[in-house]
Design an enzyme around this catalytic site. Structure first.
Site, PDB file in Angstrom:
ATOM      1  N   ASP A   1       4.981  -9.223   2.748  1.00  0.00           N
ATOM      2  CA  ASP A   1       3.612  -8.751   2.611  1.00  0.00           C
ATOM      3  C   ASP A   1       2.769 -10.110   2.943  1.00  0.00           C
ATOM      4  OD1 ASP A   1       3.040  -8.764  -1.070  1.00  0.00           O
ATOM      5  OD2 ASP A   1       3.356 -10.364   0.469  1.00  0.00           O
TER       6      ASP A   1
ATOM      7  N   ASP B   1       6.859   1.119  -0.032  1.00  0.00           N
ATOM      8  CA  ASP B   1       7.526   0.070  -1.170  1.00  0.00           C
ATOM      9  C   ASP B   1       6.882   0.611  -2.397  1.00  0.00           C
ATOM     10  OD1 ASP B   1       5.066  -1.543  -0.225  1.00  0.00           O
ATOM     11  OD2 ASP B   1       5.777  -2.271  -2.277  1.00  0.00           O
TER      12      ASP B   1
HETATM   13  C1  LIG Z   1      -0.302  -7.137   1.842  1.00  0.00           C
HETATM   14  N1  LIG Z   1      -1.553  -6.242   1.821  1.00  0.00           N
HETATM   15  C2  LIG Z   1      -1.758  -5.241   1.141  1.00  0.00           C
HETATM   16  N2  LIG Z   1      -0.914  -4.905   0.110  1.00  0.00           N
HETATM   17  C3  LIG Z   1      -1.163  -3.888  -0.697  1.00  0.00           C
HETATM   18  C4  LIG Z   1       0.051  -3.664  -1.613  1.00  0.00           C
HETATM   19  C5  LIG Z   1      -0.412  -2.437  -2.607  1.00  0.00           C
HETATM   20  N3  LIG Z   1       0.458  -1.863  -3.574  1.00  0.00           N
HETATM   21  C6  LIG Z   1      -0.444  -0.874  -4.259  1.00  0.00           C
HETATM   22  N4  LIG Z   1      -0.227  -0.228  -5.236  1.00  0.00           N
HETATM   23  C7  LIG Z   1       1.075  -0.604  -6.040  1.00  0.00           C
HETATM   24  N5  LIG Z   1      -1.566  -0.762  -3.235  1.00  0.00           N
HETATM   25  C8  LIG Z   1      -1.329  -1.544  -2.578  1.00  0.00           C
HETATM   26  C9  LIG Z   1      -2.608  -2.006  -1.385  1.00  0.00           C
HETATM   27  C10 LIG Z   1      -2.329  -2.935  -0.498  1.00  0.00           C
HETATM   28  C11 LIG Z   1      -3.174  -3.332   0.461  1.00  0.00           C
HETATM   29  O1  LIG Z   1      -4.259  -2.912   0.830  1.00  0.00           O
HETATM   30  N6  LIG Z   1      -2.857  -4.534   1.374  1.00  0.00           N
END
Ligand SMILES: CNc1nc2cc3nc(NC)[nH]c3cc2c(=O)[nH]1
Length: 382
Positions: A102, A276
């Site tokens: 990420d 994930d």
């Molecule tokens: C790396 N960017 C990014 N990671 C995320 C990880 C997430 N993990 C969750 N729930 C566990 N929602 C998420 C949204 C994003 C998101 O909007 N952007």
């Protein structure tokens, strides 16, 4: 530093092939420098370069084709340059298969201290030692390049829900500007892809603008961000239904941070290809098992004398070869093997669910397989 683990010139180009659809459910294959990913796919989370409590070969044996690594954590410890010096994350953690990283923004907002977001990027203090750091769209991709991941994510800003529309619009537009800078900064080694992230909260018009903006820039895949942030499941499903059709059918769609088996089943049904979530690994460390018939909390005293395995029909040894009584004992005493076995059970269950859905789509039986899975969950563990 030379770019670590520069994919050999004969590495396959990054690509996505759609093999079958059944309603809006899709069956495909993502091709990367480190191998292929069968979709719908679930990515176990390997935050600090390890899927906690499991050997990489155990993770692979459950059927996982790809793991997720976290840029925020790895940039703090051990540091991106240090991982690059060790030959990159695949070599460092001994996982020769695909890795997605990420971009760090989401975890900065949820873990770091003194965060400040500007047009340039985000500055923050490490939750580990208070040291100050900056993440920009460019630096995030430089870090992900040093880690050597096969799929890299743009830096974005995710707003928690519920949020007012102005806030969702501001974060979505900033994320779009960062998407353009990410695309410009991406050094796409052969077999490595860059994904844009759709934002826009629970507002369908903002989501449509975000998706259209990303498609115009052009990415190797598209993630749906800004979900699984506290909204009800039906809101998440409504946003997916509004967003997926606005994305190119010939590119992978990745729903970030999702989710429970129920969320994943609903996401696959609505056209999502990749998922994930920390749930299977985190729950395993807390004594919770995921099985075909629902969740089983091994802390519960009702298991103390139960000689049955969690699932005698499972091909995962951890679900088949030990009794619930023993698992209960390990969990109650806090023994490491308890976390190891239940993590194995849960990751194996998630992969078996994805494998069952892939076959269901291939054979045009998705609706009936989905109904049977839901009936088994409803039956509960007896
Ligand atoms: C790396 N960017 C990014 N990671 C995320 C990880 C997430 N993990 C969750 N729930 C566990 N929602 C998420 C949204 C994003 C998101 O909007 N952007």
């Amino acid at each position: 530093l030379t770019r670590p683990d520069a994919a050999p010139s004969e590495a396959p180009a990054f690509g996505f092939a759609l093999h079958a659809t059944d309603g809006t459910a899709r069956r495909g294959t993502v091709t990367t420098a480190h191998g292929e990913i069968r979709t719908p796919a679930f990515m176990p989370v390997g935050t600090l370069g390890t899927v906690k409590c499991l050997y990489p070969e155990q993770v692979r044996a459950t059927g996982a084709d790809i793991l997720l690594g976290n840029t925020y954590h790895l940039m703090l410890r051990p540091g991106a340059e240090r991982v690059a010096g060790q030959g990159g994350l695949h070599r460092f953690m001994n996982w020769p298969h695909p890795i997605l990283t990420d971009s760090g923004g989401f975890q900065v907002m949820s873990l770091a201290k003194l965060r400040k977001i500007t047009e340039k990027g985000v500055t923050f203090q490490s939750h580990v030692d208070g040291s100050r750091h900056e993440l920009t769209p460019e630096r995030s991709l430089e870090i992900q390049g040093l880690l050597g991941s096969d799929i890299q994510m743009q830096l974005d800003e995710c707003v928690a829900l519920p949020a007012d529309r102005r806030e969702m619009e501001r974060a979505m537009e900033l994320s779009l500007r960062w998407a353009a800078r990410s695309k410009a900064a991406f050094f796409g080694r052969r077999g490595h892809g860059l994904f844009g992230i759709v934002q826009g909260g629970d507002d369908e018009e903002l989501r449509a603008r975000s998706a259209a903006g990303l498609v115009e820039i052009g990415f190797d895949g598209y993630a749906l961000g800004g979900l699984a942030v506290g909204e009800p499941q039906e809101v998440m499903f409504r946003v997916i239904e509004a967003t997926a059709p606005a994305l190119p059918a010939d590119r992978p769609r990745y729903l970030m941070g999702v989710g429970t088996p129920q969320d994943i089943l609903g996401g696959v049904a609505r056209g999502i290809d990749m998922f994930d979530c920390v749930m299977p690994t985190r729950a395993g460390r807390h004594g919770l098992a995921y099985t075909r018939y629902g969740k089983v909390n091994l802390r519960n005293a009702r298991h103390a004398d139960d000689p049955r395995p969690l699932d005698a029909a499972s091909d995962c040894p951890a679900a088949r070869d030990w009794s619930r009584a023993y698992l209960h004992h390990l969990v109650r005493t806090g023994e490491a093997l308890g976390a190891m076995l239940l993590t194995h059970v849960n990751v194996a269950y998630y992969q078996s669910l994805m494998a069952e859905l892939r076959v269901a789509i291939e054979t045009g039986r998705f609706a009936e397989v989905k109904a049977q899975i839901e009936a088994d969950w409803a039956r509960g563990d007896i």
